[in-house]
Design a protein around this motif. Structure first.
Motif, PDB file in Angstrom:
ATOM      1  N   THR A 146       0.839  -1.191   0.000  1.00 31.90           N
ATOM      2  CA  THR A 146       0.000   0.000   0.000  1.00 31.90           C
ATOM      3  C   THR A 146       0.876   1.243   0.000  1.00 31.90           C
ATOM      4  O   THR A 146       2.066   1.182   0.296  1.00 31.90           O
ATOM      5  N   ARG A 147       0.263   2.357  -0.320  1.00 39.60           N
ATOM      6  CA  ARG A 147       0.946   3.646  -0.332  1.00 39.60           C
ATOM      7  C   ARG A 147       0.141   4.630   0.496  1.00 39.60           C
ATOM      8  O   ARG A 147      -1.085   4.523   0.591  1.00 39.60           O
ATOM      9  N   VAL A 148       0.846   5.585   1.060  1.00 40.63           N
ATOM     10  CA  VAL A 148       0.193   6.666   1.791  1.00 40.63           C
ATOM     11  C   VAL A 148       0.084   7.846   0.836  1.00 40.63           C
ATOM     12  O   VAL A 148       1.056   8.203   0.161  1.00 40.63           O
ATOM     13  N   ALA A 149      -1.104   8.433   0.780  1.00 36.69           N
ATOM     14  CA  ALA A 149      -1.320   9.554  -0.131  1.00 36.69           C
ATOM     15  C   ALA A 149      -2.316  10.533   0.478  1.00 36.69           C
ATOM     16  O   ALA A 149      -3.078  10.195   1.384  1.00 36.69           O
ATOM     17  N   LEU A 150      -2.283  11.730  -0.065  1.00 36.15           N
ATOM     18  CA  LEU A 150      -3.250  12.761   0.293  1.00 36.15           C
ATOM     19  C   LEU A 150      -4.006  13.116  -0.978  1.00 36.15           C
ATOM     20  O   LEU A 150      -3.395  13.394  -2.015  1.00 36.15           O
ATOM     21  N   ILE A 151      -5.315  13.061  -0.906  1.00 34.46           N
ATOM     22  CA  ILE A 151      -6.142  13.459  -2.044  1.00 34.46           C
ATOM     23  C   ILE A 151      -6.736  14.820  -1.715  1.00 34.46           C
ATOM     24  O   ILE A 151      -7.467  14.973  -0.733  1.00 34.46           O
ATOM     25  N   ARG A 166     -15.002  32.447  -1.632  1.00 33.51           N
ATOM     26  CA  ARG A 166     -14.802  32.051  -3.025  1.00 33.51           C
ATOM     27  C   ARG A 166     -15.837  31.037  -3.497  1.00 33.51           C
ATOM     28  O   ARG A 166     -15.800  30.574  -4.637  1.00 33.51           O
ATOM     29  N   GLY A 167     -16.750  30.650  -2.618  1.00 38.81           N
ATOM     30  CA  GLY A 167     -17.823  29.730  -2.992  1.00 38.81           C
ATOM     31  C   GLY A 167     -17.369  28.304  -3.238  1.00 38.81           C
ATOM     32  O   GLY A 167     -17.945  27.608  -4.072  1.00 38.81           O
ATOM     33  N   VAL A 168     -16.323  27.864  -2.531  1.00 47.50           N
ATOM     34  CA  VAL A 168     -15.833  26.501  -2.701  1.00 47.50           C
ATOM     35  C   VAL A 168     -15.669  25.830  -1.340  1.00 47.50           C
ATOM     36  O   VAL A 168     -15.659  26.492  -0.301  1.00 47.50           O
ATOM     37  N   ASN A 169     -15.560  24.526  -1.375  1.00 48.07           N
ATOM     38  CA  ASN A 169     -15.206  23.738  -0.202  1.00 48.07           C
ATOM     39  C   ASN A 169     -13.934  22.973  -0.546  1.00 48.07           C
ATOM     40  O   ASN A 169     -13.807  22.430  -1.643  1.00 48.07           O
ATOM     41  N   ILE A 170     -13.010  22.938   0.405  1.00 48.53           N
ATOM     42  CA  ILE A 170     -11.731  22.274   0.198  1.00 48.53           C
ATOM     43  C   ILE A 170     -11.678  21.078   1.142  1.00 48.53           C
ATOM     44  O   ILE A 170     -11.878  21.226   2.346  1.00 48.53           O
ATOM     45  N   ILE A 171     -11.407  19.907   0.587  1.00 50.67           N
ATOM     46  CA  ILE A 171     -11.391  18.677   1.384  1.00 50.67           C
ATOM     47  C   ILE A 171     -10.053  17.986   1.165  1.00 50.67           C
ATOM     48  O   ILE A 171      -9.589  17.856   0.031  1.00 50.67           O
ATOM     49  N   SER A 172      -9.444  17.553   2.253  1.00 55.70           N
ATOM     50  CA  SER A 172      -8.248  16.723   2.143  1.00 55.70           C
ATOM     51  C   SER A 172      -8.559  15.371   2.758  1.00 55.70           C
ATOM     52  O   SER A 172      -9.164  15.283   3.823  1.00 55.70           O
ATOM     53  N   VAL A 173      -8.167  14.319   2.052  1.00 53.14           N
ATOM     54  CA  VAL A 173      -8.430  12.952   2.489  1.00 53.14           C
ATOM     55  C   VAL A 173      -7.104  12.199   2.505  1.00 53.14           C
ATOM     56  O   VAL A 173      -6.454  12.060   1.459  1.00 53.14           O
ATOM     57  N   ALA A 174      -6.695  11.741   3.680  1.00 50.19           N
ATOM     58  CA  ALA A 174      -5.480  10.934   3.806  1.00 50.19           C
ATOM     59  C   ALA A 174      -5.862   9.470   3.661  1.00 50.19           C
ATOM     60  O   ALA A 174      -6.815   9.001   4.288  1.00 50.19           O
ATOM     61  N   VAL A 175      -5.122   8.743   2.808  1.00 53.40           N
ATOM     62  CA  VAL A 175      -5.424   7.341   2.559  1.00 53.40           C
ATOM     63  C   VAL A 175      -4.169   6.480   2.649  1.00 53.40           C
ATOM     64  O   VAL A 175      -3.049   6.958   2.460  1.00 53.40           O
ATOM     65  N   ASP A 176      -4.376   5.209   2.957  1.00 56.87           N
ATOM     66  CA  ASP A 176      -3.331   4.193   2.916  1.00 56.87           C
ATOM     67  C   ASP A 176      -3.931   3.032   2.135  1.00 56.87           C
ATOM     68  O   ASP A 176      -4.772   2.289   2.654  1.00 56.87           O
ATOM     69  N   ALA A 177      -3.543   2.902   0.866  1.00 58.92           N
ATOM     70  CA  ALA A 177      -4.201   1.952  -0.030  1.00 58.92           C
ATOM     71  C   ALA A 177      -3.251   1.550  -1.155  1.00 58.92           C
ATOM     72  O   ALA A 177      -2.261   2.246  -1.407  1.00 58.92           O
ATOM     73  N   CYS A 229      -9.787  17.271  -8.315  1.00 60.97           N
ATOM     74  CA  CYS A 229      -8.993  16.596  -7.286  1.00 60.97           C
ATOM     75  C   CYS A 229      -7.655  16.148  -7.843  1.00 60.97           C
ATOM     76  O   CYS A 229      -7.474  16.009  -9.050  1.00 60.97           O
ATOM     77  N   LYS A 230      -6.729  15.923  -6.912  1.00 56.88           N
ATOM     78  CA  LYS A 230      -5.374  15.506  -7.253  1.00 56.88           C
ATOM     79  C   LYS A 230      -4.828  14.677  -6.104  1.00 56.88           C
ATOM     80  O   LYS A 230      -5.068  14.992  -4.944  1.00 56.88           O
ATOM     81  N   ALA A 231      -4.108  13.627  -6.418  1.00 52.91           N
ATOM     82  CA  ALA A 231      -3.490  12.786  -5.392  1.00 52.91           C
ATOM     83  C   ALA A 231      -1.998  13.101  -5.313  1.00 52.91           C
ATOM     84  O   ALA A 231      -1.333  13.260  -6.336  1.00 52.91           O
ATOM     85  N   VAL A 232      -1.507  13.172  -4.091  1.00 54.56           N
ATOM     86  CA  VAL A 232      -0.085  13.379  -3.832  1.00 54.56           C
ATOM     87  C   VAL A 232       0.383  12.204  -2.998  1.00 54.56           C
ATOM     88  O   VAL A 232      -0.186  11.925  -1.942  1.00 54.56           O
ATOM     89  N   TYR A 233       1.420  11.526  -3.472  1.00 47.85           N
ATOM     90  CA  TYR A 233       1.909  10.320  -2.802  1.00 47.85           C
ATOM     91  C   TYR A 233       3.107  10.630  -1.910  1.00 47.85           C
ATOM     92  O   TYR A 233       3.985  11.409  -2.286  1.00 47.85           O
ATOM     93  N   ALA A 234       3.145   9.980  -0.753  1.00 42.69           N
ATOM     94  CA  ALA A 234       4.282  10.115   0.153  1.00 42.69           C
ATOM     95  C   ALA A 234       5.458   9.325  -0.400  1.00 42.69           C
ATOM     96  O   ALA A 234       5.274   8.282  -1.028  1.00 42.69           O
ATOM     97  N   ARG A 235       6.650   9.803  -0.126  1.00 42.99           N
ATOM     98  CA  ARG A 235       7.867   9.089  -0.516  1.00 42.99           C
ATOM     99  C   ARG A 235       8.386   8.320   0.684  1.00 42.99           C
ATOM    100  O   ARG A 235       9.384   8.671   1.290  1.00 42.99           O
ATOM    101  N   LEU A 236       7.684   7.263   1.027  1.00 50.68           N
ATOM    102  CA  LEU A 236       8.059   6.458   2.181  1.00 50.68           C
ATOM    103  C   LEU A 236       8.929   5.298   1.747  1.00 50.68           C
ATOM    104  O   LEU A 236       8.654   4.654   0.737  1.00 50.68           O
ATOM    105  N   ASN A 237       9.935   5.021   2.538  1.00 52.50           N
ATOM    106  CA  ASN A 237      10.745   3.836   2.312  1.00 52.50           C
ATOM    107  C   ASN A 237       9.940   2.643   2.804  1.00 52.50           C
ATOM    108  O   ASN A 237       9.589   2.573   3.971  1.00 52.50           O
ATOM    109  N   GLN A 238       9.645   1.712   1.934  1.00 54.47           N
ATOM    110  CA  GLN A 238       8.770   0.600   2.276  1.00 54.47           C
ATOM    111  C   GLN A 238       9.422  -0.386   3.233  1.00 54.47           C
ATOM    112  O   GLN A 238       8.758  -1.134   3.920  1.00 54.47           O
ATOM    113  N   GLN A 239      10.754  -0.428   3.276  1.00 50.67           N
ATOM    114  CA  GLN A 239      11.423  -1.333   4.187  1.00 50.67           C
ATOM    115  C   GLN A 239      11.816  -0.588   5.445  1.00 50.67           C
ATOM    116  O   GLN A 239      12.268   0.547   5.393  1.00 50.67           O
ATOM    117  N   LYS A 240      11.659  -1.240   6.577  1.00 49.59           N
ATOM    118  CA  LYS A 240      12.007  -0.630   7.854  1.00 49.59           C
ATOM    119  C   LYS A 240      13.518  -0.458   7.957  1.00 49.59           C
ATOM    120  O   LYS A 240      14.278  -1.343   7.566  1.00 49.59           O
TER     121      LYS A 240
END
Length: 89
Positions: free
Chosen positions: A3-8, A43-54, A74-85
């Protein structure tokens, strides 16, 4: 499965899209870490951030479904996490 951690980041310009947007987020609820919504009436908008691990394909599918809603961007931004501990020396 890896899985990856991302912010949408979501900008809602059409309030009538809210019901569909919430329905889609509910479908992917098992992957959502947290969610924050900020109304911006000036500005007549709503801003939503959704953190996901998928898996990457799930994040892409969620982002794509949200982005296809009328009045929603919408746009997804992915974390640059090292997958190995890292072990301490």
């Amino acid at each position: 499965m890896e899985t990856r951690v991302a912010l949408i980041g979501i900008v809602v310009e059409d309030p009538s899209a809210a019901e569909q947007l919430n329905g889609i987020l509910h479908q992917y609820g098992a992957y959502i870490i947290g969610r924050m919504g900020v109304p911006y009436p000036k500005r007549g908008v709503n801003i939503i951030s959704v953190a996901v691990d998928a898996p990457g394909d799930v994040i892409s599918a969620l982002s794509g479904k949200l982005g296809r809603l009328p009045g929603v961007s919408c746009k997804a931004v992915y974390a640059r996490l090292n997958q190995q501990k890292q072990e301490n020396p």
